[in-house]
Design a protein around this motif. Structure first.
Motif, PDB file in Angstrom:
ATOM      1  N   ARG A 224       0.827  -1.213   0.000  1.00 27.46           N
ATOM      2  CA  ARG A 224       0.000   0.000   0.000  1.00 27.46           C
ATOM      3  C   ARG A 224       0.857   1.258   0.000  1.00 27.46           C
ATOM      4  O   ARG A 224       0.326   2.366  -0.008  1.00 27.46           O
ATOM      5  N   THR A 225       2.174   1.080   0.010  1.00 27.15           N
ATOM      6  CA  THR A 225       3.093   2.209   0.176  1.00 27.15           C
ATOM      7  C   THR A 225       3.635   2.688  -1.160  1.00 27.15           C
ATOM      8  O   THR A 225       3.995   1.885  -2.030  1.00 27.15           O
ATOM      9  N   LEU A 226       3.680   3.994  -1.313  1.00 26.02           N
ATOM     10  CA  LEU A 226       4.367   4.646  -2.426  1.00 26.02           C
ATOM     11  C   LEU A 226       5.600   5.304  -1.822  1.00 26.02           C
ATOM     12  O   LEU A 226       5.484   6.090  -0.878  1.00 26.02           O
ATOM     13  N   VAL A 227       6.765   4.966  -2.335  1.00 25.10           N
ATOM     14  CA  VAL A 227       8.025   5.527  -1.824  1.00 25.10           C
ATOM     15  C   VAL A 227       8.529   6.564  -2.818  1.00 25.10           C
ATOM     16  O   VAL A 227       8.620   6.288  -4.015  1.00 25.10           O
ATOM     17  N   ILE A 228       8.825   7.745  -2.318  1.00 25.90           N
ATOM     18  CA  ILE A 228       9.415   8.788  -3.158  1.00 25.90           C
ATOM     19  C   ILE A 228      10.841   9.044  -2.667  1.00 25.90           C
ATOM     20  O   ILE A 228      11.047   9.363  -1.494  1.00 25.90           O
ATOM     21  N   VAL A 229      11.790   8.860  -3.557  1.00 32.40           N
ATOM     22  CA  VAL A 229      13.194   9.144  -3.241  1.00 32.40           C
ATOM     23  C   VAL A 229      13.579  10.413  -3.976  1.00 32.40           C
ATOM     24  O   VAL A 229      13.509  10.480  -5.214  1.00 32.40           O
ATOM     25  N   GLY A 230      13.952  11.432  -3.225  1.00 28.43           N
ATOM     26  CA  GLY A 230      14.312  12.700  -3.832  1.00 28.43           C
ATOM     27  C   GLY A 230      15.671  12.659  -4.507  1.00 28.43           C
ATOM     28  O   GLY A 230      16.355  11.630  -4.549  1.00 28.43           O
ATOM     29  N   MET A 231      16.039  13.810  -5.036  1.00 28.12           N
ATOM     30  CA  MET A 231      17.405  14.023  -5.511  1.00 28.12           C
ATOM     31  C   MET A 231      18.114  14.838  -4.429  1.00 28.12           C
ATOM     32  O   MET A 231      17.467  15.307  -3.483  1.00 28.12           O
ATOM     33  N   PRO A 232      19.429  14.982  -4.511  1.00 29.62           N
ATOM     34  CA  PRO A 232      20.124  15.726  -3.461  1.00 29.62           C
ATOM     35  C   PRO A 232      19.592  17.142  -3.256  1.00 29.62           C
ATOM     36  O   PRO A 232      19.673  17.682  -2.137  1.00 29.62           O
ATOM     37  N   GLY A 233      19.023  17.754  -4.288  1.00 28.43           N
ATOM     38  CA  GLY A 233      18.499  19.109  -4.150  1.00 28.43           C
ATOM     39  C   GLY A 233      17.103  19.187  -3.573  1.00 28.43           C
ATOM     40  O   GLY A 233      16.594  20.287  -3.310  1.00 28.43           O
ATOM     41  N   THR A 234      16.439  18.057  -3.352  1.00 26.40           N
ATOM     42  CA  THR A 234      15.096  18.056  -2.760  1.00 26.40           C
ATOM     43  C   THR A 234      15.163  18.631  -1.348  1.00 26.40           C
ATOM     44  O   THR A 234      16.065  18.307  -0.575  1.00 26.40           O
ATOM     45  N   ARG A 235      14.199  19.471  -1.007  1.00 26.17           N
ATOM     46  CA  ARG A 235      14.223  20.212   0.253  1.00 26.17           C
ATOM     47  C   ARG A 235      13.131  19.743   1.206  1.00 26.17           C
ATOM     48  O   ARG A 235      12.032  19.375   0.779  1.00 26.17           O
ATOM     49  N   VAL A 236      13.428  19.772   2.496  1.00 25.40           N
ATOM     50  CA  VAL A 236      12.456  19.455   3.541  1.00 25.40           C
ATOM     51  C   VAL A 236      12.258  20.691   4.399  1.00 25.40           C
ATOM     52  O   VAL A 236      13.230  21.253   4.923  1.00 25.40           O
ATOM     53  N   LEU A 237      11.012  21.145   4.525  1.00 26.88           N
ATOM     54  CA  LEU A 237      10.670  22.319   5.322  1.00 26.88           C
ATOM     55  C   LEU A 237       9.940  21.865   6.580  1.00 26.88           C
ATOM     56  O   LEU A 237       8.843  21.309   6.503  1.00 26.88           O
ATOM     57  N   GLU A 238      10.539  22.107   7.733  1.00 23.19           N
ATOM     58  CA  GLU A 238       9.884  21.777   8.999  1.00 23.19           C
ATOM     59  C   GLU A 238       9.114  23.005   9.472  1.00 23.19           C
ATOM     60  O   GLU A 238       9.687  24.032   9.782  1.00 23.19           O
ATOM     61  N   ARG A 239       7.793  22.891   9.515  1.00 30.59           N
ATOM     62  CA  ARG A 239       6.926  24.005   9.901  1.00 30.59           C
ATOM     63  C   ARG A 239       6.026  23.575  11.051  1.00 30.59           C
ATOM     64  O   ARG A 239       5.824  22.384  11.283  1.00 30.59           O
ATOM     65  N   GLU A 240       5.480  24.549  11.772  1.00 29.67           N
ATOM     66  CA  GLU A 240       4.594  24.227  12.882  1.00 29.67           C
ATOM     67  C   GLU A 240       3.383  23.431  12.413  1.00 29.67           C
ATOM     68  O   GLU A 240       2.859  22.576  13.130  1.00 29.67           O
TER      69      GLU A 240
END
Length: 254
Positions: A224-240
């Motif tokens: 049931r899982t879809l896995v997305i593997v980014g590239m090195p430039g993919t960004r993660v934004l930690e927000r409230e």
């Protein structure tokens, strides 16, 4: 579609009726017969159609049955989850047509109608991880050699493509996702973002995990899982309000 029998290949989206397109809802309402994998047919709310459920690995038989029904005058909706053209029934129906050397289904109208794919649903839940160049790969080796899977994954990583990985694991092949992540890790750094999206859009069943290539635990994935593997430039934004993931439209050095 003509007034005679027809086959329409549709997708219900990855979850409930809110993911169903109006066009697909109309087709399902006009169909006399629904053909598909049992759990996908269960997503269709209908009261008059005949239902023909079959096992998930019987795609060609299912396609032939749908075409036979249509040749007899039935209006058949072949039901997939997600989008029918993405690792689903559209290719199987066309393959059956291609093998029809006797012309059994020569006069059957066959159409394919788009739906919301699992990768679109998973990506939207997290933001825009597919916001730049990406590819979709199935990790199942039921219909292709495992060596081909590994080669395609490695080349996609070398091309700096974000990857949407379908069919990442099952009870019969629990090791394959781990191997794929190791192959990508030979190309990309450990900090590369990875997303596990299980049952995206399915309420309490939904589970979203944002991690990195170095920390990713392949045992978190199932069919049931879809896995997305980014590239090195993919960004993660930690927000409230929660974590967002996006791949910039621009490329470093452009």
């Amino acid at each position: 579609m003509s007034g005679d029998g027809w086959v329409a290949v549709v997708g219900t989206g990855p979850a409930g009726p809110q993911w169903l397109t109006p066009e697909t809802a109309d087709i399902l309402g006009r169909a006399t017969d629904l053909v598909g994998y049992g759990p996908y047919l269960d997503r269709v709310v209908a009261d008059h159609q005949r239902r023909h459920a079959s096992d998930n690995r019987q795609e060609l038989d299912r396609a032939g049955h749908a075409l036979d029904l249509a040749a007899e005058g039935a209006r058949v909706a072949v039901v997939s989850g997600g989008d029918p053209g993405v690792f689903a029934m559209a290719a199987a129906v066309l393959e059956a047509l291609d093998r029809d050397t006797e012309g059994r289904w020569r006069d059957v109208s066959v159409t394919v109608h788009p739906g919301v794919s699992a990768m679109q649903a998973a990506a939207a839940r997290l933001g825009a991880p597919l916001g730049a160049d990406f590819c979709a790969l199935s990790l199942s080796d039921n219909l292709k050699p495992w060596a081909v899977v590994e080669r395609r994954v490695r080349l996609a990583a070398e091309a700096d493509l974000v990857m949407a990985l379908y069919n990442p694991a099952s009870r019969s092949r629990p090791w394959q996702l781990g191997r794929v992540l190791a192959v990508i890790g030979e190309v990309h750094p450990p900090a590369t973002p990875v997303v596990f999206a299980t049952a995206a859009g399915r309420g309490e069943q939904e589970r979203l995990t944002v991690t990195t290539l170095g920390e990713a635990d392949s045992s978190q994935a199932d069919m049931r899982t879809l896995v997305i593997v980014g590239m090195p430039g993919t960004r993660v934004l930690e927000r409230e309000q929660g974590t967002l993931v996006y791949t910039p439209r621009y490329y470093e050095g452009a």
